[in-house]
Design a protein around this motif. Structure first.
Motif, PDB file in Angstrom:
ATOM      1  N   LEU A 154      14.464   1.436  -2.956  1.00 42.55           N
ATOM      2  CA  LEU A 154      14.215   2.706  -3.609  1.00 42.55           C
ATOM      3  C   LEU A 154      13.680   2.374  -4.998  1.00 42.55           C
ATOM      4  O   LEU A 154      14.296   1.572  -5.716  1.00 42.55           O
ATOM      5  CB  LEU A 154      15.488   3.539  -3.756  1.00 42.55           C
ATOM      6  N   SER A 155      12.550   2.935  -5.392  1.00 38.79           N
ATOM      7  CA  SER A 155      12.014   2.648  -6.722  1.00 38.79           C
ATOM      8  C   SER A 155      11.979   3.925  -7.555  1.00 38.79           C
ATOM      9  O   SER A 155      11.612   4.994  -7.064  1.00 38.79           O
ATOM     10  CB  SER A 155      10.615   2.028  -6.628  1.00 38.79           C
TER      11      SER A 155
ATOM     12  N   ASP B  40       5.749   7.349  -0.283  1.00 39.23           N
ATOM     13  CA  ASP B  40       5.831   8.170  -1.489  1.00 39.23           C
ATOM     14  C   ASP B  40       6.207   9.616  -1.180  1.00 39.23           C
ATOM     15  O   ASP B  40       5.545  10.292  -0.389  1.00 39.23           O
ATOM     16  CB  ASP B  40       4.497   8.130  -2.227  1.00 39.23           C
ATOM     17  N   ASN B  41       7.276  10.072  -1.831  1.00 36.89           N
ATOM     18  CA  ASN B  41       7.694  11.473  -1.774  1.00 36.89           C
ATOM     19  C   ASN B  41       7.893  11.990  -0.353  1.00 36.89           C
ATOM     20  O   ASN B  41       7.542  13.128  -0.034  1.00 36.89           O
ATOM     21  CB  ASN B  41       6.683  12.359  -2.517  1.00 36.89           C
ATOM     22  N   MET B  42       8.455  11.145   0.499  1.00 39.88           N
ATOM     23  CA  MET B  42       8.788  11.583   1.853  1.00 39.88           C
ATOM     24  C   MET B  42      10.246  12.013   1.918  1.00 39.88           C
ATOM     25  O   MET B  42      11.112  11.407   1.288  1.00 39.88           O
ATOM     26  CB  MET B  42       8.551  10.445   2.853  1.00 39.88           C
TER      27      MET B  42
ATOM     28  N   ILE C 252       0.842  -1.192   0.000  1.00 41.80           N
ATOM     29  CA  ILE C 252       0.000   0.000   0.000  1.00 41.80           C
ATOM     30  C   ILE C 252       0.877   1.242   0.000  1.00 41.80           C
ATOM     31  O   ILE C 252       1.919   1.284   0.659  1.00 41.80           O
ATOM     32  CB  ILE C 252      -0.984   0.022   1.207  1.00 41.80           C
ATOM     33  N   GLU C 253       0.457   2.226  -0.774  1.00 41.14           N
ATOM     34  CA  GLU C 253       1.175   3.498  -0.850  1.00 41.14           C
ATOM     35  C   GLU C 253       0.615   4.461   0.188  1.00 41.14           C
ATOM     36  O   GLU C 253      -0.604   4.610   0.322  1.00 41.14           O
ATOM     37  CB  GLU C 253       1.002   4.097  -2.248  1.00 41.14           C
ATOM     38  N   VAL C 254       1.518   5.120   0.907  1.00 45.95           N
ATOM     39  CA  VAL C 254       1.101   6.134   1.871  1.00 45.95           C
ATOM     40  C   VAL C 254       1.922   7.403   1.650  1.00 45.95           C
ATOM     41  O   VAL C 254       3.089   7.348   1.271  1.00 45.95           O
ATOM     42  CB  VAL C 254       1.259   5.650   3.335  1.00 45.95           C
ATOM     43  N   ASP C 255       1.285   8.532   1.895  1.00 49.14           N
ATOM     44  CA  ASP C 255       1.940   9.826   1.719  1.00 49.14           C
ATOM     45  C   ASP C 255       2.273  10.499   3.043  1.00 49.14           C
ATOM     46  O   ASP C 255       3.066  11.438   3.075  1.00 49.14           O
ATOM     47  CB  ASP C 255       1.035  10.773   0.913  1.00 49.14           C
TER      48      ASP C 255
ATOM     49  N   ALA D  36      10.829   3.352  -0.696  1.00 44.73           N
ATOM     50  CA  ALA D  36      10.757   4.794  -0.897  1.00 44.73           C
ATOM     51  C   ALA D  36      10.692   5.103  -2.388  1.00 44.73           C
ATOM     52  O   ALA D  36      11.362   4.460  -3.197  1.00 44.73           O
ATOM     53  CB  ALA D  36      11.977   5.476  -0.282  1.00 44.73           C
ATOM     54  N   SER D  37       9.885   6.090  -2.742  1.00 40.59           N
ATOM     55  CA  SER D  37       9.806   6.512  -4.139  1.00 40.59           C
ATOM     56  C   SER D  37       9.686   8.029  -4.198  1.00 40.59           C
ATOM     57  O   SER D  37       9.283   8.670  -3.226  1.00 40.59           O
ATOM     58  CB  SER D  37       8.608   5.865  -4.843  1.00 40.59           C
TER      59      SER D  37
END
Length: 283
Positions: free
Chosen positions: A263-264, A221-223, A199-202, A243-244
């Motif tokens: 890292l993606s 994402d984007n942290m 799951i993606e979380v911001d 991390a992305s």
């Protein structure tokens, strides 16, 4: 990790399609007009810059499909580091046929070597950490298998190959499903015993909401690095931390040092610069 070669049966359809596109309706009318049919040639594939080679079998098969009389002899293996002037492979045989195969062979070799080189740049930058660099599904249509192979040749890891590999709940899934809880509950009910859920979380709040549902992996994402460090502490080994966002050779070390596992980066396959490789005639 040993780089396993792709079988020819996987490579040939893509190379064949590229050759048919190039040959068009009348074949290589330039080489047929200018080069005597009996002419033989010896050439070399030569690196013009530093990088990592990938795609040698694509070049070999391009030559083989055009003319079985062409002899393709690699001097290096996929995954090898290159310096300007390095000879990657020797090719000899009918000159017309070599010229006909040249562009398709170089297109595959340059593109895949570019991906491998970009991947290696990040892999080297984070080698002091436990993290690995991974690709995404942002690939050239029809060439995903080849581009993901090139990532492995550059020392990277592969993410999903397709929508059926695993469940990856992105921000749009969460929004339409009605929130993290609803999305995770439905995913857990639908997943087979071998299907992993990511799951993606911001935000850290979203992370706290997702953790009780036991995801196998969490896409952060984007942290920024400081937030990533806090996220890794909260995950505490219960899931793979990925991390992305904004990942390149300059930003990757600080991101990897946060303690994430992966890292993606989508640009590795959709925007990596082609590596400059040429074909030089030796006689």
């Amino acid at each position: 990790m040993t780089l396993l070669a792709l079988p020819d049966i996987m490579i040939e359809p893509s190379v064949r399609a590229a050759l048919l596109e190039d040959l068009g309706r009348a074949g290589d009318i330039t080489s047929d007009a200018v080069i005597p049919p009996e002419a033989q040639a010896r050439v070399a594939l030569v690196a013009r810059e530093h990088g990592v080679v990938a795609g040698l079998d694509f070049a070999r098969i391009a030559c083989k499909l055009v003319d079985p009389e062409i002899r393709f002899t690699p001097r290096l293996a996929d995954g090898a580091r290159l310096s300007p002037g390095d000879i990657i492979a020797d090719i000899k045989g009918p000159a017309r046929s070599i010229l006909t195969a040249e562009r398709v062979a170089l297109n595959f070799l340059g593109h895949l070597s570019g991906i491998a080189s970009a991947t290696r740049g990040i892999a080297d930058a984070i080698a002091h950490t436990k993290a690995k660099i991974s690709c995404t599904r942002k690939t050239t249509p029809g060439l995903r298998f080849a581009e993901k192979y090139a990532v492995r040749a550059g020392g990277g890891a592969n993410h999903r190959f397709g929508l059926d590999d695993a469940i990856l709940i992105k921000d749009n899934h969460i929004a339409i499903a009605g929130g993290v809880e609803a999305a995770m509950t439905r995913a857990r009910a639908a997943a087979g015993h071998l299907v992993k859920i990511e799951i993606e979380v911001d935000t850290l709040d979203q992370l706290d909401e997702a953790l009780p549902f036991g995801p196998d992996a969490i896409l952060l994402d984007n942290m920024k690095p400081e937030m990533l460090r806090e996220a890794v502490l909260r995950i505490n080994g219960r899931a793979v931390a990925e991390a992305s966002g904004r990942i390149n050779a300059e930003t990757a070390p600080a991101i990897a040092e946060s303690g994430v596992d992966l890292l993606s980066a989508g640009w590795l396959t959709h925007s990596a610069r082609v590596l400059d490789i040429g074909l030089d005639f030796l006689d």
